[in-house]
Write an enzyme that holds these catalytic residues in place. Structure first.
Site, mmCIF file in Angstrom:
data_model
loop_
_atom_site.group_PDB
_atom_site.id
_atom_site.type_symbol
_atom_site.label_atom_id
_atom_site.label_comp_id
_atom_site.label_asym_id
_atom_site.label_seq_id
_atom_site.Cartn_x
_atom_site.Cartn_y
_atom_site.Cartn_z
ATOM 1 N N ARG A 1 -2.356 7.308 -10.070
ATOM 2 C CA ARG A 1 -2.069 7.767 -8.718
ATOM 3 C C ARG A 1 -2.734 9.115 -8.405
ATOM 4 O O ARG A 1 -2.205 9.919 -7.625
ATOM 5 C CB ARG A 1 -0.544 7.853 -8.458
ATOM 6 C CG ARG A 1 0.255 6.633 -8.839
ATOM 7 C CD ARG A 1 -0.117 5.406 -8.102
ATOM 8 N NE ARG A 1 0.033 5.464 -6.652
ATOM 9 C CZ ARG A 1 -0.309 4.463 -5.835
ATOM 10 N NH1 ARG A 1 -0.808 3.343 -6.327
ATOM 11 N NH2 ARG A 1 -0.176 4.591 -4.526
ATOM 12 N N ILE B 1 -12.961 8.985 -10.023
ATOM 13 C CA ILE B 1 -12.040 9.431 -11.077
ATOM 14 C C ILE B 1 -12.549 8.892 -12.413
ATOM 15 O O ILE B 1 -12.900 7.704 -12.511
ATOM 16 C CB ILE B 1 -10.600 8.930 -10.788
ATOM 17 C CG1 ILE B 1 -10.078 9.601 -9.507
ATOM 18 C CG2 ILE B 1 -9.676 9.205 -11.960
ATOM 19 C CD1 ILE B 1 -8.714 9.119 -9.051
ATOM 20 N N THR C 1 -15.999 4.676 4.150
ATOM 21 C CA THR C 1 -16.230 3.247 3.921
ATOM 22 C C THR C 1 -15.825 2.913 2.501
ATOM 23 O O THR C 1 -15.800 3.777 1.620
ATOM 24 C CB THR C 1 -17.721 2.881 4.086
ATOM 25 O OG1 THR C 1 -18.508 3.761 3.297
ATOM 26 C CG2 THR C 1 -18.167 2.946 5.533
ATOM 27 N N TYR D 1 0.873 -1.190 0.000
ATOM 28 C CA TYR D 1 0.000 0.000 0.000
ATOM 29 C C TYR D 1 0.904 1.232 0.000
ATOM 30 O O TYR D 1 1.136 1.848 1.047
ATOM 31 C CB TYR D 1 -0.899 0.008 1.232
ATOM 32 C CG TYR D 1 -1.982 -1.040 1.211
ATOM 33 C CD1 TYR D 1 -3.173 -0.812 0.533
ATOM 34 C CD2 TYR D 1 -1.814 -2.248 1.874
ATOM 35 C CE1 TYR D 1 -4.173 -1.770 0.512
ATOM 36 C CE2 TYR D 1 -2.812 -3.211 1.862
ATOM 37 C CZ TYR D 1 -3.989 -2.963 1.179
ATOM 38 O OH TYR D 1 -4.981 -3.911 1.169
ATOM 39 N N LYS D 2 1.395 1.564 -1.192
ATOM 40 C CA LYS D 2 2.413 2.627 -1.286
ATOM 41 C C LYS D 2 1.917 3.942 -0.678
ATOM 42 O O LYS D 2 2.685 4.658 -0.041
ATOM 43 C CB LYS D 2 2.787 2.862 -2.757
ATOM 44 C CG LYS D 2 3.573 1.707 -3.379
ATOM 45 C CD LYS D 2 5.061 1.852 -3.091
ATOM 46 C CE LYS D 2 5.891 0.677 -3.545
ATOM 47 N NZ LYS D 2 5.661 -0.572 -2.820
ATOM 48 N N PHE D 3 0.673 4.261 -0.932
ATOM 49 C CA PHE D 3 0.129 5.512 -0.392
ATOM 50 C C PHE D 3 -0.320 5.338 1.059
ATOM 51 O O PHE D 3 0.105 6.076 1.946
ATOM 52 C CB PHE D 3 -1.042 5.995 -1.254
ATOM 53 C CG PHE D 3 -1.837 7.100 -0.600
ATOM 54 C CD1 PHE D 3 -1.243 8.331 -0.333
ATOM 55 C CD2 PHE D 3 -3.168 6.907 -0.235
ATOM 56 C CE1 PHE D 3 -1.967 9.355 0.286
ATOM 57 C CE2 PHE D 3 -3.890 7.930 0.380
ATOM 58 C CZ PHE D 3 -3.293 9.155 0.635
ATOM 59 N N LEU E 1 -23.850 6.676 3.448
ATOM 60 C CA LEU E 1 -24.615 6.690 2.203
ATOM 61 C C LEU E 1 -23.804 6.122 1.047
ATOM 62 O O LEU E 1 -22.601 6.236 1.020
ATOM 63 C CB LEU E 1 -25.029 8.122 1.871
ATOM 64 C CG LEU E 1 -25.867 8.800 2.949
ATOM 65 C CD1 LEU E 1 -26.114 10.253 2.569
ATOM 66 C CD2 LEU E 1 -27.199 8.081 3.134
HETATM 67 C C1 MYA Z 1 -8.801 14.605 8.352
HETATM 68 C C2 MYA Z 1 -9.517 14.471 7.169
HETATM 69 C C3 MYA Z 1 -9.044 13.273 6.340
HETATM 70 C C4 MYA Z 1 -9.827 13.093 5.074
HETATM 71 C C5 MYA Z 1 -9.352 11.936 4.236
HETATM 72 C C6 MYA Z 1 -9.728 10.579 4.826
HETATM 73 C C7 MYA Z 1 -9.398 9.429 3.869
HETATM 74 C C8 MYA Z 1 -10.407 9.289 2.763
HETATM 75 C C9 MYA Z 1 -10.080 8.135 1.865
HETATM 76 C C10 MYA Z 1 -11.024 8.053 0.675
HETATM 77 C C11 MYA Z 1 -12.354 7.452 1.026
HETATM 78 C C12 MYA Z 1 -13.244 7.307 -0.167
HETATM 79 C C13 MYA Z 1 -14.572 6.722 0.149
HETATM 80 C C14 MYA Z 1 -15.284 6.420 -1.167
HETATM 81 O O1 MYA Z 1 -15.748 7.290 -1.836
HETATM 82 S S1 MYA Z 1 -15.322 4.790 -1.655
HETATM 83 C C15 MYA Z 1 -15.825 4.848 -3.337
HETATM 84 C C16 MYA Z 1 -14.649 4.897 -4.218
HETATM 85 N N1 MYA Z 1 -15.047 5.133 -5.582
HETATM 86 C C17 MYA Z 1 -15.163 4.186 -6.512
HETATM 87 O O2 MYA Z 1 -14.957 3.016 -6.276
HETATM 88 C C18 MYA Z 1 -15.631 4.691 -7.877
HETATM 89 C C19 MYA Z 1 -14.995 3.974 -9.028
HETATM 90 N N2 MYA Z 1 -13.544 3.998 -8.910
HETATM 91 C C20 MYA Z 1 -12.771 5.107 -9.069
HETATM 92 O O3 MYA Z 1 -13.245 6.205 -9.323
HETATM 93 C C21 MYA Z 1 -11.275 4.909 -8.883
HETATM 94 O O4 MYA Z 1 -10.942 3.560 -9.101
HETATM 95 C C22 MYA Z 1 -10.781 5.353 -7.465
HETATM 96 C C23 MYA Z 1 -10.975 6.862 -7.304
HETATM 97 C C24 MYA Z 1 -11.514 4.629 -6.352
HETATM 98 C C25 MYA Z 1 -9.289 5.015 -7.338
HETATM 99 O O5 MYA Z 1 -8.590 5.569 -8.389
HETATM 100 P P1 MYA Z 1 -7.597 4.699 -9.301
HETATM 101 O O6 MYA Z 1 -8.184 3.352 -9.437
HETATM 102 O O7 MYA Z 1 -7.313 5.470 -10.515
HETATM 103 O O8 MYA Z 1 -6.282 4.541 -8.372
HETATM 104 P P2 MYA Z 1 -5.033 5.546 -8.284
HETATM 105 O O9 MYA Z 1 -3.919 5.068 -9.151
HETATM 106 O O10 MYA Z 1 -5.454 6.943 -8.506
HETATM 107 O O11 MYA Z 1 -4.615 5.388 -6.751
HETATM 108 C C26 MYA Z 1 -4.305 4.139 -6.216
HETATM 109 C C27 MYA Z 1 -4.278 4.292 -4.700
HETATM 110 O O12 MYA Z 1 -5.591 4.651 -4.245
HETATM 111 C C28 MYA Z 1 -6.021 3.688 -3.290
HETATM 112 N N3 MYA Z 1 -7.473 3.522 -3.404
HETATM 113 C C29 MYA Z 1 -8.160 2.937 -4.398
HETATM 114 N N4 MYA Z 1 -9.469 2.974 -4.131
HETATM 115 C C30 MYA Z 1 -9.619 3.590 -2.945
HETATM 116 C C31 MYA Z 1 -10.723 3.912 -2.142
HETATM 117 N N5 MYA Z 1 -11.966 3.590 -2.486
HETATM 118 N N6 MYA Z 1 -10.528 4.567 -1.006
HETATM 119 C C32 MYA Z 1 -9.285 4.906 -0.612
HETATM 120 N N7 MYA Z 1 -8.174 4.609 -1.317
HETATM 121 C C33 MYA Z 1 -8.356 3.955 -2.473
HETATM 122 C C34 MYA Z 1 -5.286 2.419 -3.661
HETATM 123 O O13 MYA Z 1 -5.264 1.520 -2.569
HETATM 124 C C35 MYA Z 1 -3.936 2.971 -4.027
HETATM 125 O O14 MYA Z 1 -3.222 3.292 -2.841
HETATM 126 P P3 MYA Z 1 -2.100 2.249 -2.282
HETATM 127 O O15 MYA Z 1 -2.723 0.888 -2.276
HETATM 128 O O16 MYA Z 1 -0.937 2.341 -3.226
HETATM 129 O O17 MYA Z 1 -1.764 2.716 -0.911
#
Ligand code: MYA
Length: 498
Positions: free
Chosen positions: A224, A216, A248, A80-82, A498
């Site tokens: 990324r 996205i 979630t 989990y690089k990020f 939700l």
């Molecule tokens: C203090 C306040 C803090 C606020 C922030 C709190 C955190 C909030 C966190 C977010 C909560 C969101 C809640 C919801 O909305 S969950 C719903 C998520 N949306 C979807 O599933 C819709 C369809 N999919 C997409 O749009 C893309 O595939 C998404 C955007 C999901 C990833 O885009 P893409 O496929 O082009 O990947 P990348 O190359 O850019 O990036 C890859 C990195 O991203 C990590 N990744 C993938 N999916 C998720 C995911 N669902 N939550 C967290 N991280 C996720 C992944 O492990 C990898 O990191 P690592 O494995 O290398 O470490």
């Protein structure tokens, strides 16, 4: 966020999760495949014995939980690089070490005043969701690119009125609606959002941001960009003095604070079957399935009626006391009760309606119970006959039956089981009347007490709960280690996302 992510189709089986000790012969292989459409698809064309052999080679636990057998090992933090760089609980922490509740990051970092660089040709924007045109842009991005099931048969279709409701709750901030546009075309290509929530995690009450609708555009995937969006929303939350978040996802990330399972109660079995959402169990017929899921025409509970504005104080009081029984739950105020439970949809626009709330009022005018559900369609991808599955999702509910001071825990549980079955039985009637095809629910709140009796079928999807920068021990999600309903222990999750 939530379901179609991981194959969110009902298996209809009660003992799907008990496969652990079973020997895989050809018959068991047949059964497993009928329970898991994704696997059935994978093995299409193979004879029964070859399927049995292949299944033997997979870990049964993984089949039972729906987690991928190959791919990223969820214990392997380095992959989990990020997420390995973020203040979240890690998989490589000792499993049974005592967990003191508190922030992961000892000190709050200095918050950058500027957004970080965006991919060339794209730029950050703050979406103004009071502007109908911009709300529509977010809706269109999500409609085309948001969460799908593994076989890309269904995709969430959050309506514009849903997004208006979900993203503009009391205290909402425009700057937490973050977009990315293509600089030239101005097209919206990515989005992430937060809303402010008061969340109690065990004894501590935190002001957190609830992160949702990370999306996205399909053409910009795997670049990324997601970590960049997450860091930007984190920065914008930090600027408001918010250091914790709840979110979630259907996928496993470091590290779930709880895991719930999806259940589905068919209301229009024939349609669900035709669109490929519901399987036909090998020992049943379509006619038997339709008969199984019939619901009565009328509700049964005396004093059941829709919630009105005058009920806000009573609903706030009842729901707050009810949610205090869970380990993690929101602390609502009056404005939030009004926002989340009272429908704002005009009588002539009922097709845009998002939320329905019912109360039970006794002869003394006291509200003794309440339940609510919301509407969230899924697009059926590439089906000529049906464009959408109309799904209702069980939202919050509460009952005085859970709060009887003079009874033991066991007595209360027994009474509550009866009462919740009455309430949800009536909720099914009302959902059917509105025209929903299915009522979905997770194994959270006290749902383990009625899911089976009300004929909810186990889904393949799981929903993992995460906390950002907050450590706490695992909270029961209403399923046991075999992913079967855990009625004995129930769930500690009182937060519905939700
Ligand atoms: C203090 C306040 C803090 C606020 C922030 C709190 C955190 C909030 C966190 C977010 C909560 C969101 C809640 C919801 O909305 S969950 C719903 C998520 N949306 C979807 O599933 C819709 C369809 N999919 C997409 O749009 C893309 O595939 C998404 C955007 C999901 C990833 O885009 P893409 O496929 O082009 O990947 P990348 O190359 O850019 O990036 C890859 C990195 O991203 C990590 N990744 C993938 N999916 C998720 C995911 N669902 N939550 C967290 N991280 C996720 C992944 O492990 C990898 O990191 P690592 O494995 O290398 O470490």
């Amino acid at each position: 966020m939530a379901p179609p992510q991981d194959n969110d189709k009902p298996s209809g089986s009660k003992d799907k999760g008990k496969a652990k000790e079973k020997v895989i012969d050809a018959n068991t292989a047949d059964k497993l495949l009928s329970l898991n459409p994704a696997l059935a698809n994978e093995f299409a064309g193979l004879d029964r014995n070859s399927v049995a052999k292949l299944l033997k080679e997979l870990k049964l636990q993984e089949i039972a939980t729906g987690l991928p057998a190959g791919g990223k090992n969820r214990k392997d933090m380095a992959s989990y690089k990020f997420w390995a760089t973020q203040p979240v609980a890690r998989f490589d922490e000792p499993e049974n070490a005592p967990v003191a509740d508190g922030p992961v990051q000892a000190e709050n970092p200095v918050v950058p005043t500027e957004s970080s660089a965006m991919l060339e040709g794209f730029e950050w924007v703050t979406m103004d969701l009071d502007d109908e045109a911009q709300l529509k842009e977010v809706y269109e991005l999500l409609t085309g690119h948001y969460v799908e099931d593994q076989e890309a048969m269904f995709r969430f279709n959050y309506s514009a009125s849903f997004l208006d409701w979900a993203l503009k709750s009391p205290g909402w901030l425009k700057q937490w609606h973050v977009g990315v546009r293509a600089s030239k075309s101005r097209k919206l290509v990515a989005f992430i959002s937060g809303i402010p929530v008061k969340l109690r995690v065990r004894e501590k009450v935190l002001n957190v941001s609830e992160i949702n609708f990370l999306c996205i555009h399909k053409k910009l995937r795997e670049k990324r960009l997601a970590p960049v969006l997450i860091k930007e929303i984190t920065r914008r939350c930090n600027l408001e003095g918010i250091w914790n978040a709840i979110y979630t996802a259907g996928i496993v990330l470091p590290k779930p604070v709880s895991t719930c399972r999806y259940y589905h109660r068919s209301l229009d079995w024939s349609k669900l079957y035709k669109v490929g959402f519901s399987p036909l169990p090998h020992n049943s017929t379509p006619a038997r399935q339709v008969a199984r899921y019939l619901v009565p025409k009328d509700t049964k509970l005396k004093g059941l009626r829709e919630m009105k504005a005058e009920d806000i104080d009573q609903v706030l009081d009842l729901l707050s006391r009810y949610l205090a029984r869970f380990e993690m739950a929101p602390e609502f105020d009056k404005k939030e009760i009004e926002h989340w439970f009272l429908s704002r949809t005009a009588a002539d626009k009922q097709e845009d309606r998002v939320v329905w709330t019912y109360v039970v009022e006794n002869d003394q005018g006291k509200i003794t119970d309440m339940f609510s559900f919301y509407s969230l369609e899924s697009s059926v991808i590439g089906n000529k006959e049906f464009k959408v599955v109309k799904a209702a999702y069980l939202f919050y509910y509460a009952s005085e039956t859970a709060l009887q001071a003079d009874k033991s825990e066991d007595e209360i549980k027994k009474d509550l089981k009866v009462r919740l079955n009455e309430l949800i039985g009536d909720a099914l009637v009302l959902c059917k009347r509105v025209g929903f095809d299915v009522l979905n629910a997770l194994t959270l709140l006290d749902n383990t007490l009625f899911l089976e009796k009300q004929k909810f079928g186990a889904g393949d999807g799981q929903l993992h709960y995460y906390l950002f920068n907050w450590r706490t021990a695992f909270i029961r999600g209403g399923v046991d280690e075999n992913n079967a309903i855990d009625e004995k222990n129930g769930s500690g999750i009182g937060m519905v996302m939700l």
